[in-house]
Write an enzyme that holds these catalytic residues in place. Structure first.
Site, PDB file in Angstrom:
ATOM      1  N   SER A 289     -55.756 -13.377 -95.403  1.00  0.00           N
ATOM      2  CA  SER A 289     -54.547 -12.772 -95.976  1.00  0.00           C
ATOM      3  C   SER A 289     -53.991 -11.707 -95.045  1.00  0.00           C
ATOM      4  CB  SER A 289     -54.862 -12.161 -97.340  1.00  0.00           C
ATOM      5  OG  SER A 289     -53.727 -11.459 -97.803  1.00  0.00           O
TER       6      SER A 289
ATOM      7  N   HIS B 186     -52.545 -16.905 -95.308  1.00  0.00           N
ATOM      8  CA  HIS B 186     -52.059 -16.513 -96.630  1.00  0.00           C
ATOM      9  C   HIS B 186     -51.116 -15.328 -96.460  1.00  0.00           C
ATOM     10  CE1 HIS B 186     -52.510 -16.243-101.056  1.00  0.00           C
ATOM     11  NE2 HIS B 186     -52.420 -14.928-100.879  1.00  0.00           N
TER      12      HIS B 186
ATOM     13  N   ASP C  99     -48.682 -12.677 -98.398  1.00  0.00           N
ATOM     14  CA  ASP C  99     -48.363 -12.081 -99.696  1.00  0.00           C
ATOM     15  C   ASP C  99     -46.987 -11.442 -99.685  1.00  0.00           C
ATOM     16  OD1 ASP C  99     -50.789 -12.494-101.224  1.00  0.00           O
ATOM     17  OD2 ASP C  99     -51.763 -11.139 -99.804  1.00  0.00           O
TER      18      ASP C  99
ATOM     19  N   MET D  72     -44.288  -9.344-101.941  1.00  0.00           N
ATOM     20  CA  MET D  72     -44.222  -8.499-103.149  1.00  0.00           C
ATOM     21  C   MET D  72     -42.851  -7.843-103.262  1.00  0.00           C
ATOM     22  SD  MET D  72     -47.868  -6.612-102.719  1.00  0.00           S
ATOM     23  CE  MET D  72     -49.359  -7.546-102.367  1.00  0.00           C
TER      24      MET D  72
ATOM     25  N   HIS E 133     -47.564 -16.648-100.907  1.00  0.00           N
ATOM     26  CA  HIS E 133     -47.866 -16.231-102.283  1.00  0.00           C
ATOM     27  C   HIS E 133     -46.776 -15.275-102.752  1.00  0.00           C
ATOM     28  CE1 HIS E 133     -50.938 -13.893-105.024  1.00  0.00           C
ATOM     29  NE2 HIS E 133     -49.977 -14.473-105.719  1.00  0.00           N
TER      30      HIS E 133
ATOM     31  N   MET F 205     -45.249 -12.887-105.162  1.00  0.00           N
ATOM     32  CA  MET F 205     -45.461 -12.012-106.324  1.00  0.00           C
ATOM     33  C   MET F 205     -44.100 -11.405-106.647  1.00  0.00           C
ATOM     34  SD  MET F 205     -49.117 -10.538-105.144  1.00  0.00           S
ATOM     35  CE  MET F 205     -48.947 -11.269-103.524  1.00  0.00           C
TER      36      MET F 205
ATOM     37  N   MET G  72     -56.183 -15.517-109.529  1.00  0.00           N
ATOM     38  CA  MET G  72     -56.283 -14.136-109.044  1.00  0.00           C
ATOM     39  C   MET G  72     -57.548 -13.498-109.602  1.00  0.00           C
ATOM     40  SD  MET G  72     -53.580 -13.697-107.143  1.00  0.00           S
ATOM     41  CE  MET G  72     -54.053 -12.018-106.769  1.00  0.00           C
TER      42      MET G  72
ATOM     43  N   ASP H 232     -58.197 -15.696-105.058  1.00  0.00           N
ATOM     44  CA  ASP H 232     -57.505 -14.649-104.305  1.00  0.00           C
ATOM     45  C   ASP H 232     -57.854 -13.266-104.842  1.00  0.00           C
ATOM     46  OD1 ASP H 232     -55.799 -13.191-102.723  1.00  0.00           O
ATOM     47  OD2 ASP H 232     -53.950 -13.981-103.586  1.00  0.00           O
TER      48      ASP H 232
HETATM   49  C1  DX5 Z   1     -53.341  -9.261-103.758  1.00  0.00           C
HETATM   50  C2  DX5 Z   1     -53.076 -10.350-102.777  1.00  0.00           C
HETATM   51  C3  DX5 Z   1     -54.281 -10.813-102.021  1.00  0.00           C
HETATM   52  C4  DX5 Z   1     -54.908  -9.774-101.133  1.00  0.00           C
HETATM   53  C5  DX5 Z   1     -56.373 -10.061-100.987  1.00  0.00           C
HETATM   54  O1  DX5 Z   1     -52.171  -9.035-104.494  1.00  0.00           O
HETATM   55  O2  DX5 Z   1     -52.547 -11.492-103.446  1.00  0.00           O
HETATM   56  O3  DX5 Z   1     -53.970 -11.975-101.261  1.00  0.00           O
HETATM   57  O4  DX5 Z   1     -54.325  -9.714 -99.869  1.00  0.00           O
HETATM   58  O5  DX5 Z   1     -56.962  -9.016-100.293  1.00  0.00           O
HETATM   59  P1  DX5 Z   1     -58.552  -8.780-100.246  1.00  0.00           P
HETATM   60  O6  DX5 Z   1     -59.166 -10.001 -99.657  1.00  0.00           O
HETATM   61  O7  DX5 Z   1     -58.668  -7.571 -99.398  1.00  0.00           O
HETATM   62  O8  DX5 Z   1     -58.980  -8.567-101.686  1.00  0.00           O
HETATM   63 ZN    ZN Z   2     -52.338 -13.388-102.299  1.00  0.00          ZN
END
Ligand code: DX5
Ligand code: ZN
Length: 208
Positions: free
Chosen positions: A6, A29, A31, A33, A62, A64, A133, A167
Site C-alpha cells: 500500500s 494498492h 488508497d 481518500m 481503493h 474511500m 477492511m 486490508d
Molecule cells: C487504510 C488503507 C490501507 C492502509 C494499510 O484506510 O485502506 O490500505 O494503507 O496500511 P497498513 O498496512 O499500514 O495497515
Molecule cells: Zn486500502
C-alpha cells in the site's frame, strides 16, 4: 497469495523510487481518500497517472470516497486495473459497479470492519474482488481487528469466484490469522514500505 503493497506507507517525497520497492509484488494498492468518507486526504488520479509508466504491477485502486461514481472513469484513465469502492458509500452501488465494468476495469467492493458480509450479497456476482477492511479506513499503521476476518468464510461460501483481499494491519505477526481466514490478497503498507528489505518482506508474506 497475492501481495499488494500500500503506497500510503511509502515516502511521499519520492514515489517513483518507492514503487521500485514493490516491484516483486503482484498489485500496487493505492488508497484514495476524500476527507469525508474517511477523516483523511491522501492522493488523487495525478499520482496514479504519474506512476503508471513506472510500474508493471496491477494497480489496485481503493476508493474511500463518499461519491465514487464520478471518479470511476477518471481513475481508469489514470491507469487503474482494479477499482474498489465501499458498500457504505452514498452512491448507488449497483450503478458504480456497472460504471467500473463499462470502463474496462475489474470491480471490487470494500466493507468496513463493522459491516456484515450480507451487505455484499446483492452485488457479489458482478465483482472480481472483495476487500475486507481489518482496520477503520483512513489511516495506515493501525492494528488488525481479528473479528473482521470472520466474515470471509461467509463471503467465500456465497461467491466462490471472488478474490478476498485483507486490508489493514497485515504483517508477519498477523499473517497466520489472515492465512487461516482464507485471504487471497494481502494489502500491507507499513510492513512492506517501512521494512529494511521490502522484497524479503513481500516474499515472507507470500509464504516463500
Ligand atoms: C487504510 C488503507 C490501507 C492502509 C494499510 O484506510 O485502506 O490500505 O494503507 O496500511 P497498513 O498496512 O499500514 O495497515
Ligand atoms: Zn486500502
Amino acid at each position: 497469495m497475492y501481495i499488494a503493497p500500500s503506497l500510503l506507507a511509502a515516502d511521499f517525497s519520492c514515489f517513483a523510487q518507492e514503487v521500485e520497492k514493490a516491484a516483486t509484488a503482484d498489485y500496487l494498492h493505492i488508497d484514495i481518500m476524500d476527507g469525508r468518507f474517511v477523516p483523511n486526504l491522501s492522493m488523487g488520479p495525478q499520482v496514479v497517472e504519474a506512476l503508471r509508466g513506472k510500474s508493471r504491477l496491477v494497480f489496485d485502486v481503493h476508493l474511500m470516497l463518499e461519491h465514487p461514481l464520478p471518479y470511476v472513469e477518471v481513475f481508469r484513465k489514470a491507469g487503474a486495473d482494479r477499482i474498489t469502492f465501499h458498500v457504505e458509500c452514498a452512491d448507488n452501488p449497483a450503478q458504480v459497479i456497472e460504471a467500473i465494468l463499462a470502463s474496462g476495469a475489474k470491480a471490487g467492493m470494500a466493507v468496513k470492519p463493522a459491516t456484515p458480509a450480507e451487505a455484499l450479497l446483492p452485488y457479489g456476482e458482478r465483482l472480481s474482488q472483495v476487500t475486507v477492511m481489518t482496520v477503520e479506513p483512513g489511516f495506515g499503521g493501525q492494528s488488525l481487528i481479528p473479528e473482521a476476518l470472520k466474515k470471509i468464510k461467509a463471503i467465500k461460501e456465497a461467491f466462490s469466484h471472488l478474490l478476498v483481499e485483507i486490508d489493514g494491519g497485515v504483517n508477519r505477526e498477523t499473517l497466520p490469522l489472515c492465512r487461516e481466514a482464507g485471504a487471497d490478497v494481502l494489502v500491507a503498507g507499513t510492513a512492506i514500505f517501512r521494512a529494511e528489505d521490502p522484497a524479503a518482506e513481500i516474499a515472507f508474506l507470500r509464504g516463500e
